[in-house]
Write a protein that holds these residues in place. Structure first.
Motif, PDB file in Angstrom:
ATOM      1  N   HIS A 109       0.799  -1.216  -0.074  1.00  0.00           N
ATOM      2  CA  HIS A 109      -0.016   0.031   0.080  1.00  0.00           C
ATOM      3  C   HIS A 109       0.695   1.305   0.009  1.00  0.00           C
TER       4      HIS A 109
ATOM      5  N   ALA B 129       2.067   3.720  -2.973  1.00  0.00           N
ATOM      6  CA  ALA B 129       2.066   3.959  -4.387  1.00  0.00           C
ATOM      7  C   ALA B 129       3.581   4.058  -4.678  1.00  0.00           C
TER       8      ALA B 129
ATOM      9  N   CYS C 258      -4.673   5.677  -5.821  1.00  0.00           N
ATOM     10  CA  CYS C 258      -4.602   4.815  -4.477  1.00  0.00           C
ATOM     11  C   CYS C 258      -4.345   3.398  -4.584  1.00  0.00           C
TER      12      CYS C 258
ATOM     13  N   HIS D 139      -5.090   1.079  -2.748  1.00  0.00           N
ATOM     14  CA  HIS D 139      -6.242   0.348  -1.864  1.00  0.00           C
ATOM     15  C   HIS D 139      -7.455   0.239  -3.242  1.00  0.00           C
TER      16      HIS D 139
ATOM     17  N   ASP E 124      -7.795   7.842  -8.763  1.00  0.00           N
ATOM     18  CA  ASP E 124      -6.992   8.778  -8.707  1.00  0.00           C
ATOM     19  C   ASP E 124      -7.222   9.924  -8.356  1.00  0.00           C
TER      20      ASP E 124
ATOM     21  N   THR F  13      -6.814  11.591  -5.242  1.00  0.00           N
ATOM     22  CA  THR F  13      -6.147  11.506  -4.217  1.00  0.00           C
ATOM     23  C   THR F  13      -5.791  12.854  -3.541  1.00  0.00           C
TER      24      THR F  13
ATOM     25  N   ARG G  64      -4.291  10.669   0.851  1.00  0.00           N
ATOM     26  CA  ARG G  64      -5.190   9.961   0.956  1.00  0.00           C
ATOM     27  C   ARG G  64      -6.154  10.043   0.059  1.00  0.00           C
ATOM     28  N   CYS G  65      -6.655   8.978  -0.341  1.00  0.00           N
ATOM     29  CA  CYS G  65      -7.956   8.738  -1.085  1.00  0.00           C
ATOM     30  C   CYS G  65      -9.182   9.466  -0.924  1.00  0.00           C
TER      31      CYS G  65
ATOM     32  N   CYS H  17     -11.987   6.246  -1.236  1.00  0.00           N
ATOM     33  CA  CYS H  17     -12.260   5.061   0.069  1.00  0.00           C
ATOM     34  C   CYS H  17     -11.772   5.724   1.142  1.00  0.00           C
TER      35      CYS H  17
ATOM     36  N   GLU I 183      -8.886   6.240   2.445  1.00  0.00           N
ATOM     37  CA  GLU I 183      -7.991   5.423   2.922  1.00  0.00           C
ATOM     38  C   GLU I 183      -6.443   6.315   2.757  1.00  0.00           C
TER      39      GLU I 183
ATOM     40  N   PHE J 105      -2.310   6.478   2.537  1.00  0.00           N
ATOM     41  CA  PHE J 105      -1.291   5.720   2.051  1.00  0.00           C
ATOM     42  C   PHE J 105      -0.088   6.613   1.847  1.00  0.00           C
TER      43      PHE J 105
ATOM     44  N   TYR K 116       3.277   7.502  -0.465  1.00  0.00           N
ATOM     45  CA  TYR K 116       3.588   7.700  -2.025  1.00  0.00           C
ATOM     46  C   TYR K 116       5.144   7.742  -1.913  1.00  0.00           C
TER      47      TYR K 116
END
Length: 171
Positions: free
Chosen positions: A106, A108, A133, A135, A139, A141, A157-158, A161, A163, A165, A167
């Protein structure tokens, strides 16, 4: 003088390629593109060449120690770790397997690094590139922080969803 056999070189290369990155333990130094080469000189010394991801990378000492320890455990008594600065490391050197492993954890993976024949331009504002994302693949984000667990990564963050993450920034 010791003559290196092909099997000794293959064994040394395999040992060095298995060393993991201290900051991203799901990646080997080979996945990351930091391990530039392994050779055995005419005297039997194994020479492993590493390129730091950036100047002053705090993980470099651990990388050097890890390669040295792994080669010693593989039965090589004489080991030299060289730092290679030219050409400088780029995220483009991360292998396809490395990019897949980042996504599986998770994080990117980086996009293609910008190319410039002259000095590298440093952007002082957040990147406006769309980062998918890891997850849900959306895109849409947003960047929460320019830095995450290490300076090589940003926190996003997305918006779909929700979530968070990491990068891995391109260099």
């Amino acid at each position: 003088m010791v003559t290196a056999t092909g099997s000794a070189l293959a064994r040394a290369r395999k040992a060095a390629e298995e060393v993991t990155d201290p900051e991203l333990p799901m990646l080997t130094l080979a996945d990351l593109g930091v391990l530039r080469g392994v050779e055995i000189d005419p005297h039997g010394t194994v020479i492993a060449s590493l390129t730091p991801t950036y100047s002053g990378c705090p993980a470099m000492a651990e990388m050097r120690a890890g390669v040295s320890q792994r080669l010693g455990a593989a039965g090589f008594d004489r080991v030299e770790i060289r730092t290679v600065l030219d050409p400088p490391w780029t995220t483009d050197w991360i292998t396809a397997a490395g990019r897949r492993k980042l996504a599986e954890h998770h994080i990117a993976p980086p996009q293609a690094a910008p190319r410039s024949p002259g000095p590298v331009l440093v952007a002082l504002s957040p990147s406006r590139q769309a980062v998918a994302c890891p997850h849900c693949s959306c895109d849409d984000t947003e960047q929460l922080s320019q830095f995450s667990a290490t300076s090589c990564r940003a926190l996003l963050r997305c918006r779909s969803c929700l979530e968070p993450f990491e990068y891995f920034k391109e260099i």
